[in-house]
Design a protein around this motif. Structure first.
Motif, PDB file in Angstrom:
ATOM      1  N   PRO A   1       0.777  -1.248   0.030  1.00  0.00           N
ATOM      2  CA  PRO A   1       0.170  -0.200  -0.131  1.00  0.00           C
ATOM      3  C   PRO A   1       0.964   1.557   0.034  1.00  0.00           C
ATOM      4  CG  PRO A   1      -0.952  -1.332   0.884  1.00  0.00           C
ATOM      5  CD  PRO A   1       0.624  -2.027   1.201  1.00  0.00           C
TER       6      PRO A   1
ATOM      7  N   LEU B   1       2.213   2.573  -6.799  1.00  0.00           N
ATOM      8  CA  LEU B   1       0.814   2.896  -6.740  1.00  0.00           C
ATOM      9  C   LEU B   1       0.506   4.130  -7.710  1.00  0.00           C
ATOM     10  CD1 LEU B   1      -2.027   1.044  -6.564  1.00  0.00           C
ATOM     11  CD2 LEU B   1      -1.228   1.675  -3.958  1.00  0.00           C
TER      12      LEU B   1
ATOM     13  N   SER C   1      -6.582   1.701  -6.639  1.00  0.00           N
ATOM     14  CA  SER C   1      -6.442   1.503  -5.388  1.00  0.00           C
ATOM     15  C   SER C   1      -6.383   0.148  -5.226  1.00  0.00           C
ATOM     16  CB  SER C   1      -8.122   1.608  -4.171  1.00  0.00           C
ATOM     17  OG  SER C   1      -8.500   2.711  -4.391  1.00  0.00           O
TER      18      SER C   1
ATOM     19  N   VAL D   1      -6.207  -3.272  -3.574  1.00  0.00           N
ATOM     20  CA  VAL D   1      -7.394  -4.485  -1.676  1.00  0.00           C
ATOM     21  C   VAL D   1      -6.187  -5.039  -2.189  1.00  0.00           C
ATOM     22  CG1 VAL D   1      -8.863  -2.430  -2.558  1.00  0.00           C
ATOM     23  CG2 VAL D   1      -8.195  -4.400  -3.999  1.00  0.00           C
TER      24      VAL D   1
ATOM     25  N   LEU E   1      -5.779  -4.425  -7.743  1.00  0.00           N
ATOM     26  CA  LEU E   1      -6.049  -3.369  -7.920  1.00  0.00           C
ATOM     27  C   LEU E   1      -7.581  -3.269  -7.621  1.00  0.00           C
ATOM     28  CD1 LEU E   1      -2.640  -1.858  -9.434  1.00  0.00           C
ATOM     29  CD2 LEU E   1      -3.196  -1.416  -7.743  1.00  0.00           C
ATOM     30  N   TYR E   2      -7.875  -2.297  -7.705  1.00  0.00           N
ATOM     31  CA  TYR E   2      -9.152  -1.927  -7.670  1.00  0.00           C
ATOM     32  C   TYR E   2      -9.671  -0.148  -7.965  1.00  0.00           C
ATOM     33  CZ  TYR E   2     -14.827  -1.980  -7.096  1.00  0.00           C
ATOM     34  OH  TYR E   2     -15.792  -2.243  -7.296  1.00  0.00           O
ATOM     35  N   ASN E   3     -10.499  -0.539  -9.358  1.00  0.00           N
ATOM     36  CA  ASN E   3     -11.299   1.031  -9.950  1.00  0.00           C
ATOM     37  C   ASN E   3     -12.364   0.841  -9.143  1.00  0.00           C
ATOM     38  OD1 ASN E   3     -12.423   2.504 -11.513  1.00  0.00           O
ATOM     39  ND2 ASN E   3     -11.377   1.903 -13.173  1.00  0.00           N
TER      40      ASN E   3
ATOM     41  N   SER F   1     -11.580  -5.513 -11.268  1.00  0.00           N
ATOM     42  CA  SER F   1     -10.370  -5.152 -10.353  1.00  0.00           C
ATOM     43  C   SER F   1      -9.472  -6.270 -11.279  1.00  0.00           C
ATOM     44  CB  SER F   1     -10.985  -6.553  -9.051  1.00  0.00           C
ATOM     45  OG  SER F   1     -10.138  -6.958  -8.540  1.00  0.00           O
TER      46      SER F   1
ATOM     47  N   ILE G   1     -11.223  -0.074   1.321  1.00  0.00           N
ATOM     48  CA  ILE G   1     -10.810   0.989   1.532  1.00  0.00           C
ATOM     49  C   ILE G   1     -10.502   2.105   2.124  1.00  0.00           C
ATOM     50  CG2 ILE G   1     -10.247   2.928  -1.295  1.00  0.00           C
ATOM     51  CD1 ILE G   1     -11.035   0.720  -3.057  1.00  0.00           C
ATOM     52  N   GLU G   2     -11.931   2.406   2.785  1.00  0.00           N
ATOM     53  CA  GLU G   2     -12.172   3.469   3.333  1.00  0.00           C
ATOM     54  C   GLU G   2     -11.628   3.871   4.772  1.00  0.00           C
ATOM     55  OE1 GLU G   2     -16.348   3.761   4.088  1.00  0.00           O
ATOM     56  OE2 GLU G   2     -16.813   4.751   1.823  1.00  0.00           O
TER      57      GLU G   2
ATOM     58  N   ALA H   1      -7.594   3.771   4.323  1.00  0.00           N
ATOM     59  CA  ALA H   1      -7.121   5.170   4.535  1.00  0.00           C
ATOM     60  C   ALA H   1      -7.622   6.795   5.199  1.00  0.00           C
ATOM     61  CB  ALA H   1      -7.900   7.194   3.151  1.00  0.00           C
TER      62      ALA H   1
END
Length: 74
Positions: free
Chosen positions: A3, A8, A21, A23, A31-33, A39, A69-70, A73
């Motif tokens: 991370p 990245l 992101s 994950v 890697l996630y959009n 993904s 993700i949240e 962060a």
């Protein structure tokens, strides 16, 4: 890839060119959009960012990934 890897920040989705992101998935990272709900796998440390490599994510998995993700962060 981790991370905090500076690479990245340089990676983008091959379809919408937006940020991705990192994950955790079952036993690896991806890697996630979230905009397209795609993904992209990371195989042997190499992101697979071809449009055909993107895997569509279900609505349930999308919510789970957004929560991860949240949490990472903040």
């Amino acid at each position: 890839m981790t991370p905090d890897d500076p690479l990245l920040a340089l990676l983008a989705c091959p379809l919408d060119k937006g940020p991705l992101s990192l994950v955790p998935e079952e036993d690896a990272w991806a890697l996630y959009n979230p905009r397209l709900r795609l993904s992209y796998p990371i195989v042997d440390g190499v992101p697979q960012l071809l449009p055909s490599s993107g895997r569509k994510v279900s609505a349930e998995d999308h919510e789970r990934l957004l929560a991860r993700i949240e949490a990472a962060a903040g």
